[in-house]
Design a protein around this motif. Structure first.
Motif, PDB file in Angstrom:
ATOM      1  N   ILE A   1      -3.675  -1.323   8.911  1.00 25.78           N
ATOM      2  CA  ILE A   1      -3.155  -2.678   8.691  1.00 25.78           C
ATOM      3  C   ILE A   1      -1.801  -2.848   9.360  1.00 25.78           C
ATOM      4  O   ILE A   1      -1.504  -3.885   9.970  1.00 25.78           O
ATOM      5  CB  ILE A   1      -3.067  -2.973   7.187  1.00 25.78           C
ATOM      6  CG1 ILE A   1      -4.472  -3.066   6.589  1.00 25.78           C
ATOM      7  CG2 ILE A   1      -2.296  -4.270   6.929  1.00 25.78           C
ATOM      8  CD1 ILE A   1      -4.479  -3.160   5.084  1.00 25.78           C
ATOM      9  N   LEU A   2      -0.961  -1.799   9.267  1.00 25.16           N
ATOM     10  CA  LEU A   2       0.344  -1.853   9.927  1.00 25.16           C
ATOM     11  C   LEU A   2       0.175  -1.989  11.437  1.00 25.16           C
ATOM     12  O   LEU A   2       0.862  -2.801  12.081  1.00 25.16           O
ATOM     13  CB  LEU A   2       1.145  -0.594   9.601  1.00 25.16           C
ATOM     14  CG  LEU A   2       2.538  -0.493  10.246  1.00 25.16           C
ATOM     15  CD1 LEU A   2       3.447  -1.621   9.752  1.00 25.16           C
ATOM     16  CD2 LEU A   2       3.175   0.858   9.952  1.00 25.16           C
ATOM     17  N   ALA A   3      -0.760  -1.224  12.004  1.00 29.33           N
ATOM     18  CA  ALA A   3      -1.009  -1.308  13.445  1.00 29.33           C
ATOM     19  C   ALA A   3      -1.537  -2.690  13.825  1.00 29.33           C
ATOM     20  O   ALA A   3      -1.131  -3.266  14.852  1.00 29.33           O
ATOM     21  CB  ALA A   3      -2.000  -0.222  13.867  1.00 29.33           C
ATOM     22  N   LEU A   4      -2.446  -3.242  13.007  1.00 28.46           N
ATOM     23  CA  LEU A   4      -2.985  -4.576  13.273  1.00 28.46           C
ATOM     24  C   LEU A   4      -1.873  -5.613  13.248  1.00 28.46           C
ATOM     25  O   LEU A   4      -1.839  -6.535  14.081  1.00 28.46           O
ATOM     26  CB  LEU A   4      -4.050  -4.915  12.230  1.00 28.46           C
ATOM     27  CG  LEU A   4      -4.748  -6.272  12.368  1.00 28.46           C
ATOM     28  CD1 LEU A   4      -5.490  -6.368  13.691  1.00 28.46           C
ATOM     29  CD2 LEU A   4      -5.701  -6.499  11.196  1.00 28.46           C
ATOM     30  N   ASN A   5      -0.935  -5.456  12.311  1.00 29.19           N
ATOM     31  CA  ASN A   5       0.193  -6.381  12.217  1.00 29.19           C
ATOM     32  C   ASN A   5       1.104  -6.278  13.437  1.00 29.19           C
ATOM     33  O   ASN A   5       1.476  -7.274  14.047  1.00 29.19           O
ATOM     34  CB  ASN A   5       0.997  -6.091  10.952  1.00 29.19           C
ATOM     35  CG  ASN A   5       2.344  -6.784  10.965  1.00 29.19           C
ATOM     36  OD1 ASN A   5       2.429  -7.997  10.863  1.00 29.19           O
ATOM     37  ND2 ASN A   5       3.407  -6.011  11.127  1.00 29.19           N
ATOM     38  N   ILE A   6       1.434  -5.043  13.802  1.00 33.68           N
ATOM     39  CA  ILE A   6       2.387  -4.838  14.901  1.00 33.68           C
ATOM     40  C   ILE A   6       1.822  -5.328  16.226  1.00 33.68           C
ATOM     41  O   ILE A   6       2.447  -6.105  16.955  1.00 33.68           O
ATOM     42  CB  ILE A   6       2.767  -3.347  14.997  1.00 33.68           C
ATOM     43  CG1 ILE A   6       3.592  -2.930  13.774  1.00 33.68           C
ATOM     44  CG2 ILE A   6       3.538  -3.074  16.283  1.00 33.68           C
ATOM     45  CD1 ILE A   6       3.821  -1.436  13.671  1.00 33.68           C
ATOM     46  N   PHE A   7       0.609  -4.857  16.547  1.00 29.54           N
ATOM     47  CA  PHE A   7       0.071  -5.137  17.876  1.00 29.54           C
ATOM     48  C   PHE A   7      -0.639  -6.479  17.959  1.00 29.54           C
ATOM     49  O   PHE A   7      -1.035  -6.899  19.046  1.00 29.54           O
ATOM     50  CB  PHE A   7      -0.857  -3.998  18.297  1.00 29.54           C
ATOM     51  CG  PHE A   7      -0.147  -2.676  18.384  1.00 29.54           C
ATOM     52  CD1 PHE A   7       0.724  -2.415  19.418  1.00 29.54           C
ATOM     53  CD2 PHE A   7      -0.313  -1.709  17.401  1.00 29.54           C
ATOM     54  CE1 PHE A   7       1.407  -1.217  19.495  1.00 29.54           C
ATOM     55  CE2 PHE A   7       0.357  -0.497  17.471  1.00 29.54           C
ATOM     56  CZ  PHE A   7       1.226  -0.249  18.516  1.00 29.54           C
ATOM     57  N   GLY A   8      -0.785  -7.148  16.813  1.00 32.70           N
ATOM     58  CA  GLY A   8      -1.310  -8.503  16.829  1.00 32.70           C
ATOM     59  C   GLY A   8      -0.223  -9.554  16.694  1.00 32.70           C
ATOM     60  O   GLY A   8      -0.508 -10.746  16.609  1.00 32.70           O
TER      61      GLY A   8
ATOM     62  N   ILE B   1       0.838  -1.208   0.000  1.00 28.88           N
ATOM     63  CA  ILE B   1       0.000   0.000   0.000  1.00 28.88           C
ATOM     64  C   ILE B   1       0.871   1.255   0.000  1.00 28.88           C
ATOM     65  O   ILE B   1       0.633   2.201  -0.766  1.00 28.88           O
ATOM     66  CB  ILE B   1      -0.953  -0.004   1.210  1.00 28.88           C
ATOM     67  CG1 ILE B   1      -2.073  -1.021   0.988  1.00 28.88           C
ATOM     68  CG2 ILE B   1      -1.548   1.395   1.453  1.00 28.88           C
ATOM     69  CD1 ILE B   1      -3.009  -1.170   2.155  1.00 28.88           C
ATOM     70  N   VAL B   2       1.889   1.281   0.858  1.00 26.53           N
ATOM     71  CA  VAL B   2       2.773   2.439   0.922  1.00 26.53           C
ATOM     72  C   VAL B   2       3.520   2.602  -0.403  1.00 26.53           C
ATOM     73  O   VAL B   2       3.649   3.715  -0.930  1.00 26.53           O
ATOM     74  CB  VAL B   2       3.776   2.312   2.088  1.00 26.53           C
ATOM     75  CG1 VAL B   2       4.787   3.458   2.057  1.00 26.53           C
ATOM     76  CG2 VAL B   2       3.040   2.312   3.428  1.00 26.53           C
ATOM     77  N   THR B   3       3.997   1.497  -0.967  1.00 28.13           N
ATOM     78  CA  THR B   3       4.736   1.555  -2.234  1.00 28.13           C
ATOM     79  C   THR B   3       3.867   2.106  -3.360  1.00 28.13           C
ATOM     80  O   THR B   3       4.283   3.007  -4.098  1.00 28.13           O
ATOM     81  CB  THR B   3       5.239   0.147  -2.617  1.00 28.13           C
ATOM     82  OG1 THR B   3       6.045  -0.378  -1.549  1.00 28.13           O
ATOM     83  CG2 THR B   3       6.062   0.199  -3.888  1.00 28.13           C
TER      84      THR B   3
ATOM     85  N   ASN C   1      -3.606   5.349   2.519  1.00 24.94           N
ATOM     86  CA  ASN C   1      -2.614   5.220   3.578  1.00 24.94           C
ATOM     87  C   ASN C   1      -3.238   5.155   4.966  1.00 24.94           C
ATOM     88  O   ASN C   1      -2.609   4.642   5.891  1.00 24.94           O
ATOM     89  CB  ASN C   1      -1.601   6.365   3.500  1.00 24.94           C
ATOM     90  CG  ASN C   1      -0.473   6.049   2.545  1.00 24.94           C
ATOM     91  OD1 ASN C   1       0.315   5.131   2.778  1.00 24.94           O
ATOM     92  ND2 ASN C   1      -0.394   6.788   1.451  1.00 24.94           N
ATOM     93  N   VAL C   2      -4.458   5.660   5.139  1.00 25.60           N
ATOM     94  CA  VAL C   2      -5.179   5.418   6.393  1.00 25.60           C
ATOM     95  C   VAL C   2      -5.425   3.917   6.546  1.00 25.60           C
ATOM     96  O   VAL C   2      -5.255   3.340   7.626  1.00 25.60           O
ATOM     97  CB  VAL C   2      -6.513   6.192   6.429  1.00 25.60           C
ATOM     98  CG1 VAL C   2      -7.373   5.746   7.612  1.00 25.60           C
ATOM     99  CG2 VAL C   2      -6.254   7.691   6.523  1.00 25.60           C
TER     100      VAL C   2
END
Length: 276
Positions: A105-112, A78-80, A99-100
């Motif tokens: 998705i990045l937060a879900l990945n990190i904190f999950g 997504i960022v790319t 990007n929202v």
């Protein structure tokens, strides 16, 4: 591989800051803000690329990807793509909203991810997610408070000038144009911060596995707050409405903020801690 969350926290905050600059560019065609947003997003992309490369290297002998790897790759894609679109096309609103999604998705990945440990050893990883969520929400409420104060100043000055009451207080206030620009800037900061805070709140609910929390009074009212300020921006940007009418609407929107902070917290199923 167990990883401390400080790198991810920095990535989340830089990602949020880049989206603030992108939103500012969309709302006011600020080329400098766009360059700042692009620079921060490139830095986030670089951190994501480095971590993804290291993660893939550690899984060379495995045939299957973990869920966290797939989510991280999705966020990276997504960022790319958004950076490519930003480089060759002028559709800032698309870049912002895509990007929202990437941010959530990045937060879900990190904190999950069970392999990520919080910086504070006394915290659970979800506590760190809540800390970031709360810090973004507080920032948005502070920005809305500033916007309401400026709007109150605008209404007072407009009424005084219309009645030709040139007191010392009136003479010491900035011009109507400056007050309106300060109000607009405050909302430009507050609205995306609230959107990002809500996205992290939804991530927290998903990780808790209790979808009923999405129907909590404070959650629902927070979307009303976001809608009220989105309509303010729509009036300002698309309808070209300005002046006293817009200031009054902004004060009305802040009343919803107060309602959200006071009344909703009294009946909220999981925000009542504010009054403890």
């Amino acid at each position: 591989m167990v990883t401390r969350s400080w790198l991810f926290d920095a990535m989340i905050y830089m990602y949020a800051l880049s989206l603030l600059f992108y939103f500012s560019d969309f709302a006011s065609a600020n080329r400098k803000a766009k360059r700042m947003g692009t620079g921060l997003l490139l830095f986030v992309w670089g951190l994501q690329t480095a971590y993804l490369a290291a993660s893939l290297y550690n899984h060379l002998t495995e045939w299957a990807f973990m869920r966290s790897d797939v989510l991280f790759m999705f966020s990276w894609v997504i960022v790319t793509v958004s950076l490519i679109v930003n480089r060759f096309f002028r559709i800032e609103l698309f870049v912002f909203f895509v990007n929202v999604l990437g941010f959530a998705i990045l937060a879900l990945n990190i904190f999950g991810n069970p392999n990520v440990q919080p910086i504070n050893s006394g915290w659970d990883i979800n506590d760190e997610l809540l800390f970031i969520h709360i810090s973004l929400a507080i920032g948005s409420y502070a920005a809305f408070s500033f916007a309401a104060i400026f709007s109150g100043m605008y209404v007072f000055l407009h009424k005084s000038l219309k009645a030709k009451k040139f007191s010392q207080t009136v003479m010491r206030l900035p011009s109507l144009e400056k007050i309106e620009s300060y109000t607009y800037l405050s909302v430009i900061i507050g609205a995306p911060l609230l959107l990002l805070a809500l996205s992290l709140g939804i991530v927290w609910v998903l990780l808790e596995g209790n979808s009923d929390l999405l129907y909590d009074a404070k959650v629902i009212n927070s979307f009303f707050v976001l809608a009220a300020y989105a309509f303010y921006l729509f009036q300002r940007v698309s309808m070209r409405i300005s002046g006293n009418k817009l200031a009054v609407w902004n004060l009305a929107a802040f009343c919803i903020v107060v309602l959200n902070f006071v009344v909703s917290n009294l009946v909220s199923g999981f925000h009542g801690w504010i009054w403890d």
